[in-house]
Design a protein around this motif. Sequence first.
Motif, short mmCIF file in Angstrom:
data_model
loop_
_atom_site.label_atom_id
_atom_site.label_comp_id
_atom_site.label_asym_id
_atom_site.label_seq_id
_atom_site.Cartn_x
_atom_site.Cartn_y
_atom_site.Cartn_z
N ARG A 109 0.87 -1.17 0.00
CA ARG A 109 0.00 0.00 0.00
C ARG A 109 0.90 1.21 0.00
N LYS A 110 0.44 2.29 -0.63
CA LYS A 110 1.25 3.49 -0.83
C LYS A 110 0.49 4.71 -0.33
N PHE A 111 1.23 5.62 0.34
CA PHE A 111 0.64 6.80 0.94
C PHE A 111 1.50 8.03 0.68
N LEU A 112 0.86 9.19 0.60
CA LEU A 112 1.59 10.44 0.65
C LEU A 112 2.06 10.63 2.10
N GLU A 149 13.36 16.48 -10.72
CA GLU A 149 12.04 16.82 -11.28
C GLU A 149 10.87 16.31 -10.43
N ASN A 150 11.16 15.48 -9.44
CA ASN A 150 10.11 15.00 -8.53
C ASN A 150 10.26 15.59 -7.13
N ALA A 151 11.06 16.66 -7.01
CA ALA A 151 11.28 17.31 -5.71
C ALA A 151 9.95 17.75 -5.11
N GLY A 152 9.83 17.56 -3.80
CA GLY A 152 8.61 17.93 -3.09
C GLY A 152 7.69 16.75 -2.85
N LEU A 153 7.94 15.64 -3.53
CA LEU A 153 7.11 14.45 -3.35
C LEU A 153 7.77 13.53 -2.33
N VAL A 154 6.98 13.08 -1.36
CA VAL A 154 7.45 12.09 -0.38
C VAL A 154 6.36 11.03 -0.28
#
Length: 158
Positions: free
Chosen positions: A6-9, A108-113
């Motif tokens: 399962r995946k979450f922000l 280019e995906n900075a800010g995503l965790v």
Amino acid sequence: MLEIERKFLVKTEAFKPEAFSQSEIKQGYLNSNPERSVRIRIRENTGYLTIKGKSDESGTTRFEWEKKIDKKEAEALLKLCEPGVISKIRYEVKVDEHVYEVDEFFDENAGLVLAEIELNTADENFIKPDWLGVEVTGNVRYYNSQLSKNPFTLWKEN
């Protein structure tokens, strides 16, 4: 060889002091087709070749096959990958009986965790720590193979 996850922000950095390990990851895709992806990854000093199949309807389960390869081989294969190599730091955080893999993306995906948890069954119970945000399991745009083609910083709703 089935992967159930399962995946979450992730909404805060509170996971960082809880992490028992962290490692730099660089990865690219020889094939990023959602039906089957072929990934090359370098994690610290080890290379990996991974093949993933299409997810089930819920997005929790799919075939995964992975082999360690020599780092020099992985570096050579990364040069053959589709455009959009991903850079991230992976933090591993133990919560109860499970380990969350928390990826902090760069470039280019900075800010995503994102946080992923691997489970034994799709309906297995697990503890959700306070730093966990909205679930994005099954949302294809959060798959690394898709982030390589459509990076987070280019999403209009950011």
